[in-house]
Write an enzyme that holds these catalytic residues in place. Structure first.
Site, PDB file in Angstrom:
ATOM      1  CE  LYS A  95       1.475   3.484   5.529  1.00 20.28           C
ATOM      2  NZ  LYS A  95       1.404   2.043   4.553  1.00 20.28           N
ATOM      3  CG  ASP A 127      -4.466  -5.788   0.455  1.00 21.60           C
ATOM      4  OD1 ASP A 127      -4.452  -4.349  -0.802  1.00 21.60           O
ATOM      5  OD2 ASP A 127      -3.875  -5.951   1.340  1.00 21.60           O
ATOM      6  CE1 TYR A 187      -0.567   2.178   8.616  1.00 26.36           C
ATOM      7  CE2 TYR A 187      -0.626   0.014   9.726  1.00 26.36           C
ATOM      8  CZ  TYR A 187      -1.449   0.616   8.202  1.00 26.36           C
ATOM      9  OH  TYR A 187      -2.359   0.951   8.063  1.00 26.36           O
ATOM     10  CG  HIS A 196      -1.967  -1.013   1.098  1.00 25.12           C
ATOM     11  ND1 HIS A 196      -2.230  -1.417   2.732  1.00 25.12           N
ATOM     12  CD2 HIS A 196      -2.584  -1.988   0.580  1.00 25.12           C
ATOM     13  CE1 HIS A 196      -3.069  -3.282   2.376  1.00 25.12           C
ATOM     14  NE2 HIS A 196      -3.236  -3.372   1.507  1.00 25.12           N
TER      15      HIS A 196
END
Length: 185
Positions: free
Chosen positions: A72, A168, A132, A62
């Site tokens: 991140k 995904d 995250y 992603h």
């Protein structure tokens, strides 16, 4: 806090100082001043938390397009993952290269994934929890991905995915992906 450069430029492995005793452990999982001393100036605005019940759950790869790109700071609080970053900055000497890291509740390592990198992971244990921080809010119109199994990337996943979202499973290979990141020194 120990901060180390990974093999890809801008990616960092962060090892918090951990104090252990008969009660368990204590650590600072985030300290803005300490990160600033290491040149990490991301101002995080959102925390994300995922639980993956089944080993082999794959999430990724992603990223968000500019101007909503995200840095991140990733860590695992239960279980273990194989975490992957891919350089998707056009013109980068490392464009299309990937690097993998084992993050776990036991090793307490964190991974800083800068803007311009796709990110994903596969869980290696049941009931794995990943947290995250991101420095830009989620934006559906800017949300993109790259195929986890792109043969040109050749990512050596330690497990074939047992669970994968439909989204995904539809991501294009890197060469067809919508990317607006440009490498700058």
């Amino acid at each position: 806090m120990k901060v180390s450069d990974a093999g890809l430029p801008g990616v960092k492995v962060i090892e918090p100082g951990v104090v252990q005793d008969a009660r368990g452990f204590f650590m600072e999982s985030y300290n803005r001043e300490a990160l600033l001393r290491h040149g990490i100036a991301a101002a995080f605005v959102q925390d994300n938390h995922s639980l993956s019940a089944v080993p082999g759950t794959l999430r990724g790869l992603h990223y968000q397009l500019e101007p909503r790109a995200q840095t991140k700071l990733v860590r695992v609080t239960a279980g273990r993952v194989f975490d992957v970053v891919v350089d998707i900055r056009r013109g980068s000497p490392a464009f299309g290269r990937w690097e993998g890291f084992e993050l776990s509740a036991d090793n307490k390592k964190q991974l800083l994934v800068p803007q311009g990198f796709a990110h994903g992971f596969v869980t290696l244990e049941p009931d794995t929890e990943v947290l995250y921080k991101v420095d830009a809010y989620y934006s559906q119109p800017h949300d993109r991905g790259i195929a986890w199994d792109d043969p040109e990337l050749g990512i050596a996943w330690p497990l074939a995915p047992a669970v994968l979202s439909a989204k995904d499973g539809r991501h294009p290979p890197l060469r067809e992906a919508d990317i607006n990141f440009t490498y700058s020194r």
